[in-house]
Design a protein around this motif. Structure first.
Motif, PDB file in Angstrom:
ATOM      1  N   PRO A  13       0.811  -1.222   0.000  1.00 49.32           N
ATOM      2  CA  PRO A  13       0.000   0.000   0.000  1.00 49.32           C
ATOM      3  C   PRO A  13       0.838   1.263   0.000  1.00 49.32           C
ATOM      4  O   PRO A  13       0.524   2.242  -0.677  1.00 49.32           O
ATOM      5  N   SER A  14       1.933   1.272   0.770  1.00 48.44           N
ATOM      6  CA  SER A  14       2.773   2.465   0.853  1.00 48.44           C
ATOM      7  C   SER A  14       3.518   2.733  -0.447  1.00 48.44           C
ATOM      8  O   SER A  14       4.032   3.828  -0.660  1.00 48.44           O
ATOM      9  N   GLU A  15       3.602   1.719  -1.318  1.00 47.87           N
ATOM     10  CA  GLU A  15       4.244   1.913  -2.615  1.00 47.87           C
ATOM     11  C   GLU A  15       3.226   2.315  -3.674  1.00 47.87           C
ATOM     12  O   GLU A  15       3.574   2.921  -4.688  1.00 47.87           O
ATOM     13  N   VAL A  16       1.968   1.961  -3.452  1.00 42.99           N
ATOM     14  CA  VAL A  16       0.894   2.325  -4.370  1.00 42.99           C
ATOM     15  C   VAL A  16       0.436   3.756  -4.109  1.00 42.99           C
ATOM     16  O   VAL A  16       0.300   4.556  -5.032  1.00 42.99           O
ATOM     17  N   ASN A 136      -1.054   8.368  -8.044  1.00 43.75           N
ATOM     18  CA  ASN A 136      -1.519   8.031  -6.699  1.00 43.75           C
ATOM     19  C   ASN A 136      -0.737   8.773  -5.611  1.00 43.75           C
ATOM     20  O   ASN A 136      -0.443   8.225  -4.548  1.00 43.75           O
ATOM     21  N   PHE A 137      -0.399  10.028  -5.899  1.00 40.91           N
ATOM     22  CA  PHE A 137       0.254  10.877  -4.913  1.00 40.91           C
ATOM     23  C   PHE A 137      -0.802  11.270  -3.881  1.00 40.91           C
ATOM     24  O   PHE A 137      -1.928  11.618  -4.242  1.00 40.91           O
ATOM     25  N   ALA A 138      -0.457  11.217  -2.596  1.00 41.16           N
ATOM     26  CA  ALA A 138      -1.445  11.396  -1.527  1.00 41.16           C
ATOM     27  C   ALA A 138      -1.792  12.854  -1.260  1.00 41.16           C
ATOM     28  O   ALA A 138      -2.259  13.190  -0.175  1.00 41.16           O
ATOM     29  N   TYR A 180      -6.578  -1.043  -8.113  1.00 43.17           N
ATOM     30  CA  TYR A 180      -6.549   0.402  -7.859  1.00 43.17           C
ATOM     31  C   TYR A 180      -5.300   1.030  -8.459  1.00 43.17           C
ATOM     32  O   TYR A 180      -5.321   2.157  -8.961  1.00 43.17           O
ATOM     33  N   ALA A 181      -4.186   0.278  -8.431  1.00 42.48           N
ATOM     34  CA  ALA A 181      -2.896   0.798  -8.898  1.00 42.48           C
ATOM     35  C   ALA A 181      -2.595   0.452 -10.348  1.00 42.48           C
ATOM     36  O   ALA A 181      -1.540   0.813 -10.860  1.00 42.48           O
ATOM     37  N   LEU A 182      -3.497  -0.235 -11.006  1.00 41.67           N
ATOM     38  CA  LEU A 182      -3.242  -0.739 -12.360  1.00 41.67           C
ATOM     39  C   LEU A 182      -2.848   0.387 -13.309  1.00 41.67           C
ATOM     40  O   LEU A 182      -3.426   1.459 -13.293  1.00 41.67           O
ATOM     41  N   ARG A 183      -1.845   0.116 -14.142  1.00 40.14           N
ATOM     42  CA  ARG A 183      -1.377   1.056 -15.159  1.00 40.14           C
ATOM     43  C   ARG A 183      -1.597   0.459 -16.555  1.00 40.14           C
ATOM     44  O   ARG A 183      -1.459  -0.753 -16.722  1.00 40.14           O
ATOM     45  N   PRO A 184      -1.953   1.280 -17.533  1.00 42.95           N
ATOM     46  CA  PRO A 184      -2.135   2.740 -17.459  1.00 42.95           C
ATOM     47  C   PRO A 184      -3.530   3.150 -16.997  1.00 42.95           C
ATOM     48  O   PRO A 184      -3.745   4.304 -16.665  1.00 42.95           O
ATOM     49  N   ILE A 185      -4.486   2.214 -16.987  1.00 43.57           N
ATOM     50  CA  ILE A 185      -5.860   2.565 -16.628  1.00 43.57           C
ATOM     51  C   ILE A 185      -6.286   1.730 -15.419  1.00 43.57           C
ATOM     52  O   ILE A 185      -6.434   0.502 -15.527  1.00 43.57           O
ATOM     53  N   PRO A 186      -6.493   2.345 -14.257  1.00 39.54           N
ATOM     54  CA  PRO A 186      -6.937   1.599 -13.071  1.00 39.54           C
ATOM     55  C   PRO A 186      -8.335   1.017 -13.282  1.00 39.54           C
ATOM     56  O   PRO A 186      -9.126   1.555 -14.058  1.00 39.54           O
ATOM     57  N   ASP A 187      -8.614  -0.062 -12.585  1.00 36.79           N
ATOM     58  CA  ASP A 187      -9.932  -0.703 -12.665  1.00 36.79           C
ATOM     59  C   ASP A 187     -10.643  -0.485 -11.335  1.00 36.79           C
ATOM     60  O   ASP A 187     -10.646  -1.341 -10.463  1.00 36.79           O
ATOM     61  N   LYS A 258     -23.321   4.554 -18.111  1.00 30.01           N
ATOM     62  CA  LYS A 258     -22.760   5.858 -17.757  1.00 30.01           C
ATOM     63  C   LYS A 258     -22.002   5.832 -16.435  1.00 30.01           C
ATOM     64  O   LYS A 258     -21.134   6.648 -16.201  1.00 30.01           O
ATOM     65  N   TYR A 259     -22.346   4.904 -15.551  1.00 30.34           N
ATOM     66  CA  TYR A 259     -21.752   4.920 -14.218  1.00 30.34           C
ATOM     67  C   TYR A 259     -20.323   4.383 -14.246  1.00 30.34           C
ATOM     68  O   TYR A 259     -20.077   3.263 -14.679  1.00 30.34           O
ATOM     69  N   THR A 260     -19.411   5.198 -13.771  1.00 31.99           N
ATOM     70  CA  THR A 260     -18.017   4.774 -13.644  1.00 31.99           C
ATOM     71  C   THR A 260     -17.531   5.170 -12.257  1.00 31.99           C
ATOM     72  O   THR A 260     -17.471   6.358 -11.937  1.00 31.99           O
ATOM     73  N   PRO A 261     -17.190   4.194 -11.413  1.00 28.76           N
ATOM     74  CA  PRO A 261     -16.695   4.529 -10.076  1.00 28.76           C
ATOM     75  C   PRO A 261     -15.440   5.392 -10.163  1.00 28.76           C
ATOM     76  O   PRO A 261     -14.607   5.214 -11.050  1.00 28.76           O
ATOM     77  N   SER A 262     -15.305   6.302  -9.243  1.00 35.25           N
ATOM     78  CA  SER A 262     -14.152   7.203  -9.236  1.00 35.25           C
ATOM     79  C   SER A 262     -13.019   6.624  -8.394  1.00 35.25           C
ATOM     80  O   SER A 262     -13.201   5.679  -7.625  1.00 35.25           O
TER      81      SER A 262
END
Length: 285
Positions: A13-16, A136-138, A180-187, A258-262
């Motif tokens: 988590p701390s790396e994501v 994913n900068f906090a 959550y951390a997936l590149r280039p497009i998170p799921d 239309k619904y896409t979780p943020s």
């Protein structure tokens, strides 16, 4: 296809979620934002036919004297002038001082009554927040200040849940984090699904019930008591993931899709579900 580190759960988590440090990628992105800021000033100068006056140079001189506290005369060298912003960001200074420089830049841009400065500043903030979110900068820029949006405690909650749950539950949490951390497009949709599935797996493991709703009602039988409203709150979160228009736990039923979780929803669910698992584990102990 997911990379090795993502498939086998070697990311933490701390790396994501990057907090209290600036990764090389974020550093490059910040420098690119300053490059775009300089280009925006040059475009403004061309549009006003005033190429002799450098607005970006004035900003850099301000940073030189008011942020680095250097003598104004030494700003200029035989080759022209010092490059302040990107040189400082790429230098060895502490990560928080680099964020201080960004805030100082925003305050300089905000002090001008020039309408063009306001538009340039808005674009600069947009670019920064886009890059901060992308990596994913906090932190985010809000009202000309950089604020923390993901705390040490939130990251700790995820790490604690990963460390202190059974392998079955851990698999769901790791998958939620990796999606959550997936590149280039998170799921984000499936990240939320895995987060709530971790709680469901825990409750089903303890009670033998086939749904989270039934399991929550039966936990008390197994010595796990909790306030009624807390149980209701998580039952509502579970209901949210089962809505036919979200496509989170079941096939998307909204024809328009239309619904896409943020990102914020996915992080909220990951932290909330991890915290709830930690709460339940503490109850058992």
């Amino acid at each position: 296809m997911a990379l090795f580190s993502e498939r086998y759960g070697y990311i933490k988590p701390s790396e994501v979620i990057i907090r209290e440090r600036i990764s090389p990628e974020i550093q490059n992105a910040i420098c690119s934002c300053f490059d775009r800021l300089e280009a925006a000033f040059h475009e403004y100068e061309k549009s006003t036919f005033n190429m002799e006056h450098s607005h970006y140079e004035n900003l850099e001189k301000f940073l030189w004297t008011d942020f680095l506290n250097k003598r104004e005369k030494s700003f200029y060298t035989k080759g022209g002038r010092y490059v302040v912003a990107t040189s400082f960001i790429e230098g060895d200074s502490k990560w928080f001082l680099k964020l201080d420089l960004i805030e100082k830049t925003l305050k300089y841009l905000s002090a001008s009554s020039n309408f063009a400065y306001r538009k340039i500043k808005e674009s600069f903030i947009f670019n920064l927040n886009y890059e901060f979110e992308r990596f994913n900068f906090a932190y985010r820029v809000i009202d000309n200040e950089i604020v923390e949006i993901t705390s040490k405690e939130e990251i700790g909650a995820i790490e604690n849940a990963l460390e202190n749950t059974s392998n079955k539950i851990k698999i769901h949490l790791k998958q939620a984090l990796e999606l959550y951390a997936l590149r280039p497009i998170p799921d984000f949709r499936n990240s939320i699904k895995e987060s709530i599935s971790a709680v469901e797996a825990f409750c089903r493991e303890k009670t033998g019930e086939d749904t989270l709703g039934k399991a929550l009602n039966k936990l008390e039988t197994f010595g796990i008591t909790m306030p009624k409203m807390l149980k209701v709150a998580f039952d509502k979160l579970y209901a949210y993931t089962n809505q036919p228009d979200t496509g989170i736990r079941h096939a998307l039923m909204d024809d328009e899709g239309k619904y896409t979780p943020s990102r914020e929803e996915a992080l909220f669910m990951l932290v909330s579900c991890s915290s709830f698992l930690n709460y339940l584990n503490a109850k058992i102990r």
